[in-house]
Design a protein around this motif. Sequence first.
Motif, PDB file in Angstrom:
ATOM      1  N   ASP A 272      -2.388  64.727  49.265  1.00 16.97           N
ATOM      2  CA  ASP A 272      -1.137  64.708  48.505  1.00 16.97           C
ATOM      3  C   ASP A 272      -1.403  64.958  47.026  1.00 16.97           C
TER       4      ASP A 272
ATOM      5  N   THR B 253       1.413  65.015  44.791  1.00 16.56           N
ATOM      6  CA  THR B 253       2.688  64.702  44.137  1.00 16.56           C
ATOM      7  C   THR B 253       2.489  64.214  42.709  1.00 16.56           C
TER       8      THR B 253
ATOM      9  N   GLY C 223       3.183  67.793  41.712  1.00 15.03           N
ATOM     10  CA  GLY C 223       4.593  67.439  41.822  1.00 15.03           C
ATOM     11  C   GLY C 223       5.249  67.179  40.480  1.00 15.03           C
TER      12      GLY C 223
ATOM     13  N   THR D 229       3.077  68.156  48.619  1.00 13.85           N
ATOM     14  CA  THR D 229       3.711  67.074  47.884  1.00 13.85           C
ATOM     15  C   THR D 229       4.847  66.472  48.710  1.00 13.85           C
TER      16      THR D 229
ATOM     17  N   TYR E  26       8.142  68.663  45.928  1.00 14.18           N
ATOM     18  CA  TYR E  26       8.212  68.762  44.479  1.00 14.18           C
ATOM     19  C   TYR E  26       7.029  69.579  43.958  1.00 14.18           C
TER      20      TYR E  26
ATOM     21  N   ASN F  92       6.053  71.098  51.485  1.00 15.15           N
ATOM     22  CA  ASN F  92       6.677  69.784  51.637  1.00 15.15           C
ATOM     23  C   ASN F  92       5.990  69.011  52.758  1.00 15.15           C
TER      24      ASN F  92
ATOM     25  N   SER G  28      10.083  59.260  51.811  1.00 11.13           N
ATOM     26  CA  SER G  28      10.720  60.361  51.090  1.00 11.13           C
ATOM     27  C   SER G  28      11.729  59.847  50.080  1.00 11.13           C
TER      28      SER G  28
ATOM     29  N   VAL H 275      10.077  57.922  47.043  1.00 11.63           N
ATOM     30  CA  VAL H 275       9.530  58.793  45.999  1.00 11.63           C
ATOM     31  C   VAL H 275      10.661  59.410  45.179  1.00 11.63           C
TER      32      VAL H 275
END
Length: 535
Positions: A8, A10, A14, A231, A235, A243, A272, A275
């Motif tokens: 990840d 993000t 992100g 991410t 994002y 995604n 989801s 976040v």
Amino acid sequence: MPSVKIYDTTLRDGTQAEGISLSCEDKIKIAQRLDKMGFHYIEGGWPGSNPKDADFFWRIRSYSFKNARLAAFGSTRRAKLAAESDDNVKALLASGVRCATIFGKTWDLHVTKSLGTTLAENLAMIRDTVSYLKSHGLEVFFDAEHFFDGYKANPAYALAALEAAAEGGADTLVLCDTNGGSLPLEIKEIVEVAVQRLSIPIGIHAHNDGELAVANTIMAVQSGASQAQGTVNGYGERCGNANLCSVIPNLYLKLGIDTIPRENLAHLVEMSHYVSEVANLSPDARQPYVGISAFAHKGGVHVSALLKEPKTYEHIEPELVGNHRRVLISELSGMSNLLYKYKEMNLGFDRQGPEGKRILAEIKELENQGFQFEGSEGSFELLMRKAQDNYTEPFSLEALRLLVEMKENNPAYAEAIIKIRVGDQVVHTAAEGNGPVNALDHALRKALKDFYPNIGSMHLNDYKVRVLDEKDGTGASVRVHIETGDGQNSWGTVGVSQNIIEASWQALADSIAYGLLKGEKTNLESSSEKSAAGE
């Protein structure tokens, strides 16, 4: 079962999305949530690029992670500078992580134009940086930036860049579609070449500029990639990244490829939305798998089939990812929609009787006037319950007067005077507000608080006004939508009128009435559970 590691980004890639800015505390919260979800790697940021990320890596040391390894992001050493002397490389070591992801140029155009160095020096930069970090005991991933574009322009050089990272001891070579413009079959062909050419695990990092990031990630995995980067909610810079909320269920449910722990898949929607909340963004209702519209059904033909067999219009069971089925009511609704909603609310319903046809006709007429029940489940349920003989309204309006005063250089003043009937009692009271609707809200709550103390837990979350038939100017009808919550649940209500105050009253009165109804049902359910438990 084959498996793929989930990486990840993000907290780094992100945050490069327009409109997203995470504080250090935000990043810590999200990192903990992703670890709980069972992600294998969490990229915390670029410690050599800004103080916030450096602070994050310092503070995160006091937290323990059960599932994920924390990774720091950085670039290869600068041209003609030893790795041990490069500030960016030193920042990676100072971050305290045991995993580093460095990116390097694999497209000859970027080497000569962006870096302004030679092709040979770029390969040395990749090899030296990876080797230096490996000599300090780190797990090292090499993000091959612009790899697919680079391969299309100069295959030999793009592969040489991968080989340089491999010679330095990289643990995984991550192929990046940095501009996000590659097509799935291109991804397939190029990933297969890389997998055959190199013995080191291959990863995929796809951007979404062609709306293909998820598809390209799935294709890369099917072609041999064993690490998928992306991410939460997609994002990322420009059009976003792959995604992971779609990648993970597609891999697990469609291809039988192991990712996060199976039992955690049911928390995908929750993660989801968490976040989104931390990032201060509204969840995307139409996002596959985790959006509230992902399993929402509107057409009467669809709902009729769903009642017989959900597989007819759902590609998976919503509960597998923590979502749920929703049946919407609109002018497209049929008797099957009503039947589903009656069952959902545990109300008796005679499919052949006149009640259903009458309510369906009323709904379609109201929608024709401008009412919209799709996001106004509170108003819709009240409409259905009012058709039942045993429904009693919690209150009714006797009279209402609004005063608005405006003076130069002074804020507008509003006062609502209201007369409400509750049972056989009438309450006459008044309240002020910063506008007529706000004053009306205060007056209604003031009139009801002694009868319904739990009204204090209800809060207006959103108030929207939509002008219908704009051509009518100031005489046009308006639709008012109100979103109300009690800290645990939220519900929508609607009102329509040529008078904005009347439309607001309709939506506001429904929001309070439905909140009281929900409170009664919750209390009854709680009492039933206690009785069943022998309390």
